[in-house]
Design a protein around this motif. Structure first.
Motif, PDB file in Angstrom:
ATOM      1  N   GLY A 106       0.786  -1.226   0.000  1.00  0.00           N
ATOM      2  CA  GLY A 106       0.000   0.000   0.000  1.00  0.00           C
ATOM      3  C   GLY A 106       0.817   1.274   0.000  1.00  0.00           C
ATOM      4  O   GLY A 106       0.269   2.368  -0.156  1.00  0.00           O
ATOM      5  N   ARG A 107       2.126   1.154   0.179  1.00  0.00           N
ATOM      6  CA  ARG A 107       2.938   2.360   0.356  1.00  0.00           C
ATOM      7  C   ARG A 107       3.745   2.736  -0.888  1.00  0.00           C
ATOM      8  O   ARG A 107       4.658   3.556  -0.787  1.00  0.00           O
ATOM      9  N   ALA A 108       3.421   2.145  -2.018  1.00  0.00           N
ATOM     10  CA  ALA A 108       4.172   2.454  -3.234  1.00  0.00           C
ATOM     11  C   ALA A 108       4.202   3.960  -3.491  1.00  0.00           C
ATOM     12  O   ALA A 108       5.250   4.528  -3.815  1.00  0.00           O
ATOM     13  N   MET A 141       0.157  -0.530  -9.307  1.00  0.00           N
ATOM     14  CA  MET A 141      -0.366  -1.071  -8.043  1.00  0.00           C
ATOM     15  C   MET A 141      -1.576  -1.943  -8.301  1.00  0.00           C
ATOM     16  O   MET A 141      -2.263  -1.776  -9.302  1.00  0.00           O
ATOM     17  N   GLY A 142      -1.857  -2.828  -7.365  1.00  0.00           N
ATOM     18  CA  GLY A 142      -3.086  -3.603  -7.461  1.00  0.00           C
ATOM     19  C   GLY A 142      -4.254  -2.805  -6.904  1.00  0.00           C
ATOM     20  O   GLY A 142      -4.065  -1.716  -6.367  1.00  0.00           O
ATOM     21  N   ASP A 143      -5.443  -3.369  -7.015  1.00  0.00           N
ATOM     22  CA  ASP A 143      -6.619  -2.649  -6.510  1.00  0.00           C
ATOM     23  C   ASP A 143      -6.582  -2.552  -4.987  1.00  0.00           C
ATOM     24  O   ASP A 143      -6.930  -1.521  -4.417  1.00  0.00           O
ATOM     25  N   GLY A 144      -6.131  -3.623  -4.328  1.00  0.00           N
ATOM     26  CA  GLY A 144      -6.046  -3.580  -2.867  1.00  0.00           C
ATOM     27  C   GLY A 144      -4.947  -2.638  -2.414  1.00  0.00           C
ATOM     28  O   GLY A 144      -5.129  -1.831  -1.498  1.00  0.00           O
ATOM     29  N   ASP A 145      -3.822  -2.743  -3.085  1.00  0.00           N
ATOM     30  CA  ASP A 145      -2.676  -1.894  -2.803  1.00  0.00           C
ATOM     31  C   ASP A 145      -3.052  -0.409  -2.911  1.00  0.00           C
ATOM     32  O   ASP A 145      -2.720   0.408  -2.053  1.00  0.00           O
ATOM     33  N   ALA A 146      -3.757  -0.069  -3.969  1.00  0.00           N
ATOM     34  CA  ALA A 146      -4.052   1.334  -4.258  1.00  0.00           C
ATOM     35  C   ALA A 146      -5.208   1.877  -3.443  1.00  0.00           C
ATOM     36  O   ALA A 146      -5.163   3.011  -2.973  1.00  0.00           O
ATOM     37  N   LEU A 179      -3.085   7.290  -1.851  1.00  0.00           N
ATOM     38  CA  LEU A 179      -3.547   7.633  -3.191  1.00  0.00           C
ATOM     39  C   LEU A 179      -4.331   8.946  -3.202  1.00  0.00           C
ATOM     40  O   LEU A 179      -4.065   9.826  -4.031  1.00  0.00           O
ATOM     41  N   ILE A 180      -5.252   9.106  -2.273  1.00  0.00           N
ATOM     42  CA  ILE A 180      -6.062  10.331  -2.323  1.00  0.00           C
ATOM     43  C   ILE A 180      -5.207  11.574  -2.042  1.00  0.00           C
ATOM     44  O   ILE A 180      -5.427  12.630  -2.622  1.00  0.00           O
ATOM     45  N   HIS A 181      -4.190  11.408  -1.180  1.00  0.00           N
ATOM     46  CA  HIS A 181      -3.359  12.583  -0.883  1.00  0.00           C
ATOM     47  C   HIS A 181      -2.374  12.890  -2.004  1.00  0.00           C
ATOM     48  O   HIS A 181      -2.088  14.059  -2.268  1.00  0.00           O
ATOM     49  N   ALA A 196       0.097   6.632 -11.609  1.00  0.00           N
ATOM     50  CA  ALA A 196      -0.361   5.461 -10.853  1.00  0.00           C
ATOM     51  C   ALA A 196      -1.153   4.563 -11.795  1.00  0.00           C
ATOM     52  O   ALA A 196      -2.154   4.998 -12.371  1.00  0.00           O
ATOM     53  N   ILE A 197      -0.670   3.349 -11.977  1.00  0.00           N
ATOM     54  CA  ILE A 197      -1.374   2.401 -12.839  1.00  0.00           C
ATOM     55  C   ILE A 197      -2.031   1.362 -11.937  1.00  0.00           C
ATOM     56  O   ILE A 197      -1.350   0.607 -11.246  1.00  0.00           O
ATOM     57  N   ILE A 198      -3.358   1.386 -11.899  1.00  0.00           N
ATOM     58  CA  ILE A 198      -4.075   0.471 -11.014  1.00  0.00           C
ATOM     59  C   ILE A 198      -4.426  -0.779 -11.814  1.00  0.00           C
ATOM     60  O   ILE A 198      -5.273  -0.748 -12.696  1.00  0.00           O
ATOM     61  N   MET A 199      -3.757  -1.877 -11.485  1.00  0.00           N
ATOM     62  CA  MET A 199      -4.012  -3.145 -12.169  1.00  0.00           C
ATOM     63  C   MET A 199      -5.139  -3.830 -11.421  1.00  0.00           C
ATOM     64  O   MET A 199      -4.913  -4.609 -10.499  1.00  0.00           O
ATOM     65  N   ASN A 200      -6.366  -3.515 -11.812  1.00  0.00           N
ATOM     66  CA  ASN A 200      -7.545  -3.900 -11.043  1.00  0.00           C
ATOM     67  C   ASN A 200      -8.067  -5.272 -11.466  1.00  0.00           C
ATOM     68  O   ASN A 200      -8.721  -5.393 -12.489  1.00  0.00           O
ATOM     69  N   ASN A 201      -7.791  -6.277 -10.627  1.00  0.00           N
ATOM     70  CA  ASN A 201      -8.300  -7.616 -10.944  1.00  0.00           C
ATOM     71  C   ASN A 201      -9.421  -8.046  -9.998  1.00  0.00           C
ATOM     72  O   ASN A 201      -9.790  -9.212  -9.954  1.00  0.00           O
ATOM     73  N   ASN A 202      -9.947  -7.110  -9.218  1.00  0.00           N
ATOM     74  CA  ASN A 202     -11.121  -7.318  -8.365  1.00  0.00           C
ATOM     75  C   ASN A 202     -10.931  -8.347  -7.248  1.00  0.00           C
ATOM     76  O   ASN A 202     -11.913  -8.836  -6.697  1.00  0.00           O
TER      77      ASN A 202
END
Lengths: 65, 267
Positions: free
Chosen positions: B69-71, B91-96, B104-106, B116-122
């Motif tokens: 989560g700290r990427a 980053m993954g979806d959980g990571d991000a 991420l929001i900050h 930030a590339i969110i590799m979202n695999n649900n």
């Protein structure tokens, strides 16, 4: 003038995990899965060199040469 | 240069499952960087933990494989100390959005020039298929065997709400537009969020009645539509893809430089 040679997919068998994405989404049906569950270019004449198999290969096993 | 010039070949074949979308995203990222003709030495890839974050090991740039989560926290440090570098955080979806949601929001609020590339695999694939903040209501996971009662985040709207100046969504099926979107995101001067829907045939697919990676790609093909298309009006359930926001805003490192100059004047 020589005609530019069309690029054809070269499949690295050791890297191919046999997911079948390239075979399913090839617009020309030029690829098939062999008995070892690896993708092969069975019909090179059909291949137009569109590159979609290379771009969609999750294993980075396909390169057009 | 060819794709093989951007990877560490000795680690191949990679660890991802057959048909995993993360490999397609890695290929797309490499081709985007190749098109932009960036020097390998000018690129830093910072990832966290998870299937997606293994990407760091395979790419032959400066790479940082950091903590879950700290990427973006590490990426912010790299960017602030060396603003001339191109910093990309896959980053993954959980990571991000779960453990790294606050980072991420900050980062978005600050508009720091990171992609930030969110590799979202649900799903959380690496740890065995637990549901993630993007597992949909009614979908299944190892930890939701009777179906998930949580509602998923809409990553695009969340990123827009947090103030990101570039927000896009695409899928692993739409690989050519994915490459173009990644190119634009890298070129964008500010914080860019690219959500890429990525198939996990091993956990998400198996739990949710997708027979294979091919079926999941077909789902992406049939259930997404370009932003503002007619199909969306007829079928509101379709997921929109494309670039949602692209705007110029003061960038964090630039602003920080101004402060340094102002403070260095003395007085």
């Amino acid at each position: 003038m020589t005609k530019k040679k069309k690029m054809k997919p070269n499949i690295k068998r050791e890297w191919c995990k046999g997911c079948g994405i390239c075979v399913e989404f090839c617009p020309e049906d030029a690829l098939i899965m062999d008995e070892m569950e690896k993708a092969v270019l069975a019909y090179p004449d059909k291949c137009t060199g569109c590159m979609l198999c290379e771009l969609r290969c999750p294993d980075l096993a396909i390169e057009l040469v | 240069m060819a794709v093989k010039d951007y990877i560490r070949e000795k680690f191949f074949p990679h660890i991802w499952c057959p048909g995993c979308g993360h490999g397609i995203i890695m290929g797309g990222l490499i081709r985007a960087i190749e098109t932009l003709q960036k020097e390998k030495n000018d690129i830093v890839i910072v990832s966290g933990i998870g299937c997606s974050s293994r990407i760091c090991g395979y790419l032959d740039f400066h790479t940082l494989h950091t903590i879950h989560g700290r990427a973006l926290a590490f990426a912010t440090g790299v960017k602030l100390s060396r603003p001339e570098l191109t910093v990309i955080a896959p980053m993954g979806d959980g990571d991000a959005f779960a453990i790294g949601g606050n980072h991420l929001i900050h980062a978005a609020r600050r508009n720091i020039d990171i992609t930030a590339i969110i590799m979202n695999n649900n799903i959380y694939g690496m740890t065995g298929g637990q549901y993630s903040p993007s597992t949909g209501y009614g979908e299944f996971a190892t930890t939701a065997p009777y179906s998930n009662i949580d509602h998923p985040f809409d990553f695009v709207n969340l990123a827009i709400g947090a103030g990101a100046s570039f927000v896009a969504r695409t899928t692993t099926y739409h690989v050519t537009s994915m490459i173009k979107i990644i190119e634009k995101a890298i070129m964008h001067h500010g914080f860019s969020v690219v959500e890429i829907m990525s198939q996990c045939p091993t956990y998400f697919g198996r739990k949710n009645k997708f027979a294979s990676a091919v079926e999941m790609l077909k789902y992406y093909r049939d259930h997404t539509t370009p932003i503002g298309s007619k199909d969306k009006k007829n079928n509101p359930d379709l997921i929109e893809r494309g670039i949602f926001i692209e705007k110029e805003m003061p960038e964090y490192c630039d602003e920080y430089d101004k402060i340094i100059k102002m403070a260095s004047k003395g007085e």
